[in-house]
Structures are given as C-alpha cells and as structure tokens.
Design a protein around this motif. Structure first.
Motif, PDB file in Angstrom:
ATOM      1  N   ASN A   1       7.330  -7.386  -8.889  1.00 12.88           N
ATOM      2  CA  ASN A   1       8.285  -6.940  -9.910  1.00 12.88           C
ATOM      3  C   ASN A   1       8.205  -5.422 -10.121  1.00 12.88           C
ATOM      4  O   ASN A   1       7.967  -4.936 -11.225  1.00 12.88           O
ATOM      5  CB  ASN A   1       8.068  -7.701 -11.221  1.00 12.88           C
ATOM      6  N   VAL A   2       8.415  -4.685  -9.050  1.00 12.67           N
ATOM      7  CA  VAL A   2       8.309  -3.229  -9.058  1.00 12.67           C
ATOM      8  C   VAL A   2       9.445  -2.628  -9.894  1.00 12.67           C
ATOM      9  O   VAL A   2      10.594  -3.051  -9.788  1.00 12.67           O
ATOM     10  CB  VAL A   2       8.354  -2.674  -7.615  1.00 12.67           C
ATOM     11  N   ALA A   3       9.086  -1.647 -10.707  1.00  9.65           N
ATOM     12  CA  ALA A   3      10.070  -0.962 -11.557  1.00  9.65           C
ATOM     13  C   ALA A   3       9.863   0.542 -11.449  1.00  9.65           C
ATOM     14  O   ALA A   3       8.734   1.020 -11.311  1.00  9.65           O
ATOM     15  CB  ALA A   3       9.921  -1.403 -13.004  1.00  9.65           C
ATOM     16  N   MET A   4      10.968   1.272 -11.503  1.00  9.48           N
ATOM     17  CA  MET A   4      10.926   2.732 -11.504  1.00  9.48           C
ATOM     18  C   MET A   4      11.522   3.229 -12.811  1.00  9.48           C
ATOM     19  O   MET A   4      12.574   2.768 -13.216  1.00  9.48           O
ATOM     20  CB  MET A   4      11.710   3.293 -10.318  1.00  9.48           C
ATOM     21  N   THR A   5      10.838   4.167 -13.424  1.00 10.58           N
ATOM     22  CA  THR A   5      11.326   4.772 -14.659  1.00 10.58           C
ATOM     23  C   THR A   5      11.513   6.261 -14.418  1.00 10.58           C
ATOM     24  O   THR A   5      10.597   6.936 -13.948  1.00 10.58           O
ATOM     25  CB  THR A   5      10.329   4.547 -15.807  1.00 10.58           C
ATOM     26  N   TYR A   6      12.721   6.741 -14.725  1.00 11.02           N
ATOM     27  CA  TYR A   6      13.048   8.152 -14.578  1.00 11.02           C
ATOM     28  C   TYR A   6      13.134   8.770 -15.963  1.00 11.02           C
ATOM     29  O   TYR A   6      13.854   8.264 -16.818  1.00 11.02           O
ATOM     30  CB  TYR A   6      14.376   8.339 -13.846  1.00 11.02           C
ATOM     31  N   ILE A   7      12.403   9.870 -16.155  1.00 12.04           N
ATOM     32  CA  ILE A   7      12.425  10.585 -17.421  1.00 12.04           C
ATOM     33  C   ILE A   7      12.760  12.041 -17.121  1.00 12.04           C
ATOM     34  O   ILE A   7      12.020  12.711 -16.400  1.00 12.04           O
ATOM     35  CB  ILE A   7      11.079  10.469 -18.159  1.00 12.04           C
TER      36      ILE A   7
ATOM     37  N   ASN B   1       4.547  -0.126 -11.694  1.00 14.96           N
ATOM     38  CA  ASN B   1       5.450   0.737 -12.452  1.00 14.96           C
ATOM     39  C   ASN B   1       5.298   2.168 -11.954  1.00 14.96           C
ATOM     40  O   ASN B   1       4.210   2.739 -12.017  1.00 14.96           O
ATOM     41  CB  ASN B   1       5.139   0.672 -13.950  1.00 14.96           C
ATOM     42  N   LEU B   2       6.398   2.725 -11.467  1.00 22.36           N
ATOM     43  CA  LEU B   2       6.405   4.098 -10.965  1.00 22.36           C
ATOM     44  C   LEU B   2       7.212   4.948 -11.934  1.00 22.36           C
ATOM     45  O   LEU B   2       8.350   4.612 -12.250  1.00 22.36           O
ATOM     46  CB  LEU B   2       7.029   4.149  -9.570  1.00 22.36           C
ATOM     47  N   PHE B   3       6.617   6.041 -12.397  1.00 22.91           N
ATOM     48  CA  PHE B   3       7.270   6.923 -13.355  1.00 22.91           C
ATOM     49  C   PHE B   3       7.575   8.255 -12.681  1.00 22.91           C
ATOM     50  O   PHE B   3       6.685   8.878 -12.107  1.00 22.91           O
ATOM     51  CB  PHE B   3       6.376   7.168 -14.577  1.00 22.91           C
ATOM     52  N   PHE B   4       8.833   8.677 -12.762  1.00 16.42           N
ATOM     53  CA  PHE B   4       9.284   9.942 -12.196  1.00 16.42           C
ATOM     54  C   PHE B   4       9.644  10.859 -13.358  1.00 16.42           C
ATOM     55  O   PHE B   4      10.532  10.551 -14.138  1.00 16.42           O
ATOM     56  CB  PHE B   4      10.506   9.735 -11.297  1.00 16.42           C
ATOM     57  N   TYR B   5       8.933  11.977 -13.447  1.00 15.56           N
ATOM     58  CA  TYR B   5       9.180  12.951 -14.503  1.00 15.56           C
ATOM     59  C   TYR B   5       9.848  14.181 -13.904  1.00 15.56           C
ATOM     60  O   TYR B   5       9.369  14.727 -12.908  1.00 15.56           O
ATOM     61  CB  TYR B   5       7.870  13.370 -15.168  1.00 15.56           C
ATOM     62  N   VAL B   6      10.931  14.599 -14.514  1.00 11.86           N
ATOM     63  CA  VAL B   6      11.617  15.818 -14.104  1.00 11.86           C
ATOM     64  C   VAL B   6      11.795  16.669 -15.357  1.00 11.86           C
ATOM     65  O   VAL B   6      12.389  16.224 -16.341  1.00 11.86           O
ATOM     66  CB  VAL B   6      12.986  15.518 -13.454  1.00 11.86           C
TER      67      VAL B   6
ATOM     68  N   ASP C   1       7.202  15.373 -11.143  1.00  8.16           N
ATOM     69  CA  ASP C   1       5.914  14.735 -10.930  1.00  8.16           C
ATOM     70  C   ASP C   1       6.113  13.224 -10.903  1.00  8.16           C
ATOM     71  O   ASP C   1       7.089  12.708 -11.461  1.00  8.16           O
ATOM     72  CB  ASP C   1       4.939  15.121 -12.039  1.00  8.16           C
ATOM     73  N   ILE C   2       5.191  12.536 -10.270  1.00  7.46           N
ATOM     74  CA  ILE C   2       5.219  11.073 -10.208  1.00  7.46           C
ATOM     75  C   ILE C   2       3.913  10.552 -10.783  1.00  7.46           C
ATOM     76  O   ILE C   2       2.834  11.024 -10.413  1.00  7.46           O
ATOM     77  CB  ILE C   2       5.372  10.567  -8.756  1.00  7.46           C
TER      78      ILE C   2
ATOM     79  N   ASN D   1       0.832  -1.213   0.000  1.00 11.10           N
ATOM     80  CA  ASN D   1       0.000   0.000   0.000  1.00 11.10           C
ATOM     81  C   ASN D   1       0.864   1.260   0.000  1.00 11.10           C
ATOM     82  O   ASN D   1       0.490   2.260  -0.615  1.00 11.10           O
ATOM     83  CB  ASN D   1      -0.948   0.003   1.201  1.00 11.10           C
ATOM     84  N   GLY D   2       2.001   1.211   0.690  1.00 12.23           N
ATOM     85  CA  GLY D   2       2.917   2.352   0.659  1.00 12.23           C
ATOM     86  C   GLY D   2       3.429   2.627  -0.739  1.00 12.23           C
ATOM     87  O   GLY D   2       3.514   3.781  -1.167  1.00 12.23           O
ATOM     88  N   LEU D   3       3.756   1.571  -1.473  1.00  5.08           N
ATOM     89  CA  LEU D   3       4.220   1.746  -2.853  1.00  5.08           C
ATOM     90  C   LEU D   3       3.080   2.181  -3.771  1.00  5.08           C
ATOM     91  O   LEU D   3       3.276   2.991  -4.673  1.00  5.08           O
ATOM     92  CB  LEU D   3       4.853   0.447  -3.366  1.00  5.08           C
ATOM     93  N   LYS D   4       1.891   1.637  -3.550  1.00  7.47           N
ATOM     94  CA  LYS D   4       0.746   2.010  -4.384  1.00  7.47           C
ATOM     95  C   LYS D   4       0.361   3.476  -4.201  1.00  7.47           C
ATOM     96  O   LYS D   4      -0.162   4.098  -5.120  1.00  7.47           O
ATOM     97  CB  LYS D   4      -0.457   1.130  -4.060  1.00  7.47           C
ATOM     98  N   ASN D   5       0.607   4.018  -3.031  1.00  5.64           N
ATOM     99  CA  ASN D   5       0.233   5.405  -2.731  1.00  5.64           C
ATOM    100  C   ASN D   5       1.428   6.341  -2.729  1.00  5.64           C
ATOM    101  O   ASN D   5       1.319   7.459  -2.222  1.00  5.64           O
ATOM    102  CB  ASN D   5      -0.471   5.459  -1.372  1.00  5.64           C
ATOM    103  N   PHE D   6       2.540   5.924  -3.282  1.00  7.16           N
ATOM    104  CA  PHE D   6       3.753   6.735  -3.283  1.00  7.16           C
ATOM    105  C   PHE D   6       3.537   8.001  -4.103  1.00  7.16           C
ATOM    106  O   PHE D   6       3.049   7.957  -5.229  1.00  7.16           O
ATOM    107  CB  PHE D   6       4.921   5.926  -3.859  1.00  7.16           C
ATOM    108  N   SER D   7       3.884   9.128  -3.523  1.00  7.41           N
ATOM    109  CA  SER D   7       3.809  10.404  -4.231  1.00  7.41           C
ATOM    110  C   SER D   7       4.817  11.351  -3.588  1.00  7.41           C
ATOM    111  O   SER D   7       5.447  11.019  -2.587  1.00  7.41           O
ATOM    112  CB  SER D   7       2.398  10.986  -4.150  1.00  7.41           C
TER     113      SER D   7
END
Length: 158
Positions: free
Chosen positions: A122-128, A64-69, A57-58, A34-40
């Motif tokens: 299988n959590v993944a983070m994508t940084y853009i 799949n978590l996407f981080f936009y900068v 922004d996230i 739940n912590g990962l699902k609500n990550f912001s």
C-alpha cells in the motif's frame, strides 16, 4: 512400475517449473521493494533542478514516501496563486506519472512484481510544496493503487 516412474518424473518437472516461477517472482518483488525502500534523488534529478529557485528533498519512510519542495525565492502574490492552482490541478498526475513509463522499461514479469509490491505494501506518495517562508502551497497524498495509470498497468500484466 513404469507408470509410477513417469508420474513421479512429471511431478518433479512440474514442481521445478512451478518453483522456478515462484522463485523469480519473489526475486523480482524483492528487487522492486528494495528499489522503493532506497528511493532518493538521483544526480540527474538534482542537475535538472539546479537552475530552478527550489530546494527539494525526499523523506523515505517506506511505504510512505514524502516529497518536499520549497521555493527559495519570494513569489509575487499572483504567481503564488497561479502556481498553487496549477499544482492542485496536476497533483494526481504528478504522483501517478511514474506508471506511464513502466511498461516501456520493464518486462512483464518485473512489471507484475511492481504491481504486487505496490498493492501488498500500500505504497503512498505525499507531495508538500511550500513558499519561501514556509507557507504550504499544496499538500497531496496519493495512494498509488488509486492511480488510473496503475490500474492500466495492472490490467496489462494480468
């Protein structure tokens, strides 16, 4: 007759012990999930970036978590090249640094639950990272189970 009573009593105690362990492990895993699902972005994260020329922004599409900068100012060409090079060199470290702090903050059962959730889901983070007018400076997808820090954490809780 007494042997049956003792055996049944031991089975009940063993069942309660095993059931309690399974229950708490499940609870810790659900809390981690739940912590990962609500990550912001937290207010602290926003405060840390307020003086920087970036907008972040996230997009949380768990797992799949996407981080936009996005840079909000135009960068000189040589600065853009340096930033792009540094981002590419440190892209895995940026995604994996969360695991270097976990053992200090979490107890062993909670850390084990985090390891299980990341492996199972299988959590993944994508940084853009983009320049001011949308030019992509870096895009990096990191599956968290492939982080060296994750492997160290997994070994420490095993």
């Amino acid at each position: 007759m007494n042997v049956k009573f003792v055996v049944v009593g031991l089975l009940i105690i063993g069942g309660l012990f095993y059931g309690t362990e399974k229950y708490w492990q499940h609870e810790f895993e659900e809390t981690a999930r739940n912590g990962l699902k609500n990550f912001s972005y937290t207010p602290e994260m926003k405060d840390a970036m307020k003086d920087l020329p970036i907008k972040a922004d996230i997009l949380n599409q768990y797992p799949n978590l996407f981080f936009y900068v996005d840079f909000t100012q135009e960068l000189p060409a040589q600065a853009e090249a340096i930033i792009k090079t540094k981002l590419m060199e440190n892209s895995q470290r940026i995604a994996c640094q969360v695991f270097s702090r976990l053992p200090e903050k979490e107890d062993k059962d909670k850390a084990k639950a985090i390891v299980n959730v990341i492996e199972e889901d299988n959590v993944a983070m994508t940084y853009i990272v983009k320049a001011r007018f949308g030019k992509v400076l870096m895009e990096h997808k990191q599956v968290l189970t492939q982080c060296p820090e994750f492997q160290l954490l997994k070994q420490s809780v095993s």
